[in-house]
Design a protein around this motif. Structure first.
Motif, mmCIF file in Angstrom:
data_model
loop_
_atom_site.group_PDB
_atom_site.id
_atom_site.type_symbol
_atom_site.label_atom_id
_atom_site.label_comp_id
_atom_site.label_asym_id
_atom_site.label_seq_id
_atom_site.Cartn_x
_atom_site.Cartn_y
_atom_site.Cartn_z
ATOM 1 N N SER A 99 0.856 -1.177 0.000
ATOM 2 C CA SER A 99 0.000 0.000 0.000
ATOM 3 C C SER A 99 0.896 1.232 0.000
ATOM 4 O O SER A 99 2.022 1.206 0.483
ATOM 5 N N ASP A 149 -4.078 0.047 -2.413
ATOM 6 C CA ASP A 149 -4.602 0.967 -1.406
ATOM 7 C C ASP A 149 -3.696 2.192 -1.399
ATOM 8 O O ASP A 149 -2.546 2.124 -0.962
ATOM 9 N N THR A 203 -3.318 6.121 -0.222
ATOM 10 C CA THR A 203 -3.834 7.228 0.570
ATOM 11 C C THR A 203 -3.037 8.488 0.248
ATOM 12 O O THR A 203 -1.862 8.410 -0.080
#
Lengths: 391, 395
Positions: free
Chosen positions: B286, B376, B378
């Protein structure tokens, strides 16, 4: 060739070291990054370069030890003097002659092609090569002194042009292309078999070390001079120069792009743009610099081949004739490969051949000299070597 | 004997005259400043480009140096360039159509820009079309490449005062990307070639042809590592991409506090950086992209007594932050959900930070089944407004 002057000629270890550097970085400087990437498939080239440097140091150390036993004569002189080893001298002079001839042809061929690609695309390659051969024939008619002085004169120019290319490319340099510095397949980079031939050139220590004379004019031994250390520093410089070129080619052009370029160093110089296009093209400068180094190397090759062959086989004849014959032969062989690709492929094999010849010659030296250690003492050439030097 | 030697010496000096072979008179050379490659009119829009059958149409803009001096009034009716158009199956072939039509031989040493038509790159012709422009020894590695939305050859027929040579003016225009977040950095031939060789996805600036008015350099064309045209990067998506690349330079953010449109203000960036953290502890890696920007308040329409208080500045910073995160997330969603293509350089980041994992994943990174799609990611932003220029508030 000026045989007489050669007998009295002496040079300092530094001079020999510089000659060694210019002899080694000739054709290699244009092609080394690509050769590396072919072998490694990644960007750990710098490790291989250092490994090769270490091996070269080892060779030089061995040749240095050998020379210590020989005193003031070269290994070839020694073989010739000892009656039952004459055949070895003749054999190896022939082998070296062939190796240098092949090397000379390859370098000349690459030179002719590069000049044609980047500078003069209408001029026939044959003419460029012919011109080069004439120049080296002339250079080697001036004897060892002339050859060494060419190296000394050209060296600063070569360094400064390389420095310019590297400095002006700092802005284009991307560290990420080189990262990660160490990872999984790092062991592969020790597999240097296919790139070691770029470091060939230390064979000149066989030929030139006898001129290095750490004795001053007044007969005192110079203690301050440490020849071996100077030579090792020379190897360090070669490693550094190659390393810089490799790192910059990868960092600026990227590893994958280097793979498809025949001459990454020239392409590196094409990336340069000084002051928003004021100086747009630096590559002619690079090529001119490179022609200087390659001329230098070719002249040394030409001289060594002709000189050794002359001394071993035809000492009575005019040495210039042999140099001329060498030039003639080279012209015929240089255009044997049909393309640049074939030339580069052959250069690899010639590299292996040269490596074997050098190693065998070194082994021969160690074998024979140990056996004849008595007879080396008290030879006429050994007495007061510095006495004859005037200033 | 002596005579023979002399004759030999003279003969041997012949090679000194080598330069004659490569003599070129400057009056006989036409300097190509810009080139555009389009597909010939005979090529149908919705059909594949049939290599070896269909023809390319090349338009060259050649400088006329004599008309470049002087300038002023007369320069307007005598343009300092001419355009030549020719069609052939290959670039070099097209180039060789010209000697029979023009007295001057073309020289590419000053080629500044190459314009490629959208229709052509849509047919996956990018690799083939660029080959000539990188292979030939006359070519510069830093010639800039643009993909044209519209008719590429028309762009070169227009002169743009005050830079009458279109090639030059396109190049200067592209340099202005420091001021506009919707403009991509100029991309050179060298860059495109390297990306193709490395098999990494890349974006090339888009040049929009606007008939008889002016062109515009905004947005970009997205290509996959094998040179396939994947789609346009719209102006808005470009903003997000530049933010995530840490490439704001002097770009501006025009936004309002708490989305109340009347509290409009403008933030100009002076410094920006981006950091990507890779977390490889999970099954798939991620990523966390953190952007840091600092700059100035350059325009503010907010009528508030408190407008210069630290708390208020904080509020402004927050709205700039949320704008940045919004834009970046939009682009990210577009790439992950619509294109399934990583042009953010995340795979590069993985290569550097976890070489082993990268080896396992690199081959199925992009595409609808690829790892990138399900990553993922962010995004966070940190903005500092350092000062508010020379005025505290609106009157």
């Amino acid at each position: 060739m000026k045989d007489q002057s050669a007998a009295h000629y002496t040079m300092s270890p530094l001079e020999l070291s510089i000659t060694h550097i210019s002899f080694t970085i000739s054709a290699g400087i244009l092609t080394v990054p690509r050769a590396l990437v072919y072998i490694l498939e990644s960007s750990f080239g710098w490790i291989s370069v250092i490994t090769c440097g270490v091996i070269v140091c080892l060779y030089i150390w061995l040749i240095f030890l050998l020379q210590k036993k020989l005193g003031n004569e070269g290994l070839f002189d020694y073989l010739k003097r000892i009656g039952r080893l004459k055949w070895a001298g003749k054999l190896f002079s022939l082998l070296f002659f062939l190796y240098f001839l092949a090397f000379f042809c390859i370098e000349g061929r690459i030179l002719a092609r590069v000049v044609q690609i980047y500078l003069l695309d209408q001029t026939p390659a044959e003419v460029i090569f012919l011109f080069m051969v004439l120049a080296t024939t002339y250079a080697c008619s001036k004897g060892v002194e002339g050859i060494v002085h060419i190296s000394l004169m050209y060296f600063p120019f070569v360094l400064s042009v390389l420095a310019i290319v590297v400095l002006l490319n700092i802005g284009n340099f991307q560290v990420n292309e080189l990262r990660p510095f160490v990872a999984g397949d790092v062991m592969e980079s020790f597999n240097i078999l296919r790139m070691f031939y770029f470091f060939l050139g230390f064979e000149i220590f066989f030929f030139f070390q006898k001129y290095v004379n750490p004795v001053e004019a007044d007969g005192r031994k110079q203690k301050k001079l440490k020849p071996l250390r100077t030579y090792i520093l020379g190897v360090g410089s070669i490693v550094f120069i190659y390393g810089m070129i490799v790192v910059f080619s990868y960092g600026v052009l990227s590893v994958e792009a280097t793979k498809v370029m025949p001459f990454p160093t020239v392409e590196l110089s094409k990336e340069v743009e000084v002051l928003e296009g004021l100086i747009e093209r630096v590559e002619p400068l690079i090529i001119v610099m490179w022609i200087m180094t390659i001329f230098n190397t070719m002249a040394i090759l030409h001289f060594l081949a002709a000189d050794t062959f002359h001394a071993q086989w035809l000492p009575g004849k005019n040495a210039n004739t042999i140099a001329f014959t060498f030039g003639l032969l080279s012209f015929m062989f240089a255009f044997y490969p049909e393309s640049l690709t074939e030339t580069l492929y052959m250069s690899e094999w010639i590299g292996y051949g040269g490596w074997i010849v050098v190693t065998l010659f070194l082994a021969l030296g160690f074998l024979t000299i140990r056996k004849n250690s008595r007879s080396t003492r008290g030879t006429p050439a050994d007495t007061k070597p510095g006495g004859e030097v005037s200033g | 004997m002596d005579k023979r030697k002399r004759v030999l010496a003279l003969l041997l000096m012949l090679p000194l005259l080598v330069s004659c072979w490569d003599r070129t008179e400057i009056e006989e050379v036409g300097f190509v400043i810009a080139a555009s490659v389009t597909s010939a009119e005979s090529v149908k829009e919705d059909e594949e480009f049939d290599v070896g059958e269909d023809k390319l149409a090349l338009t060259y803009q050649v400088a006329i140096p004599a008309r470049m001096v002087g300038g002023g009034e007369e320069a307007q009716d005598e343009r300092p360039f001419l355009t030549v158009k020719t069609t052939e199956r290959s670039n070099f072939g097209a180039n060789r159509n010209l000697p029979s039509r023009r007295p001057r031989l073309m020289n590419y040493e000053h080629l500044k820009v190459v314009l490629l038509e959208e229709e052509l790159v849509e047919k996956n012709m990018l690799k083939y079309v660029l080959d000539f422009f990188i292979r030939d020894h006359e070519m510069r590695r830093n010639t800039e490449v643009f993909i044209v939305d519209g008719d590429a050859s028309m762009v070169l027929n227009d002169d743009r005062l005050p830079d009458p040579l279109t090639g030059m003016s396109i190049m200067s225009t592209a340099e202005n990307e420091t001021r506009d977040l919707a403009m991509l950095e100029p991309r050179t031939i060298s860059y495109v070639t390297n990306a193709l060789l490395n098999n990494s996805n890349f974006v090339v600036p888009r040049l929009i042809e606007r008939e008889n008015t002016s062109y515009r350099v905004r947005g970009g064309a997205i290509f996959s590592g094998d040179g396939k045209f994947m789609g346009w990067l719209s102006d808005e998506m470009t903003i997000g991409l530049k933010l995530m690349e840490g490439n704001m330079k002097n770009g501006i953010v025009e936004t309002a506090i708490d989305d109340e449109q009347d509290k409009l203000f403008v933030f100009e960036t002076s410094r920006m950086s981006r950091n990507i953290e890779v977390d490889t502890s999970g099954e798939t890696p991620s990523f966390h992209v953190s952007m840091k920007a600092e700059g100035t308040l350059v325009e503010s329409w907010i009528e508030d007594e408190e407008a210069v208080s630290p708390a208020f500045i904080n509020e402004m910073e927050e709205s700039v932050e949320s704008y940045m995160v919004d834009q970046a997330e939009k682009t990210d969603a577009f790439l992950q959900e619509d294109l399934y293509l990583d042009i953010l350089g995340l795979v590069e980041e993985l290569r550097i930070q976890d070489h082993e994992l990268w080896r396992q994943l690199k081959d199925d990174w992009d595409g609808p089944e690829g790892v990138f799609r399900g990553l993922d990611i962010t995004i966070s932003a940190d903005v500092k407004i350092r000062h508010f220029m020379t005025k505290e508030r609106v009157f």
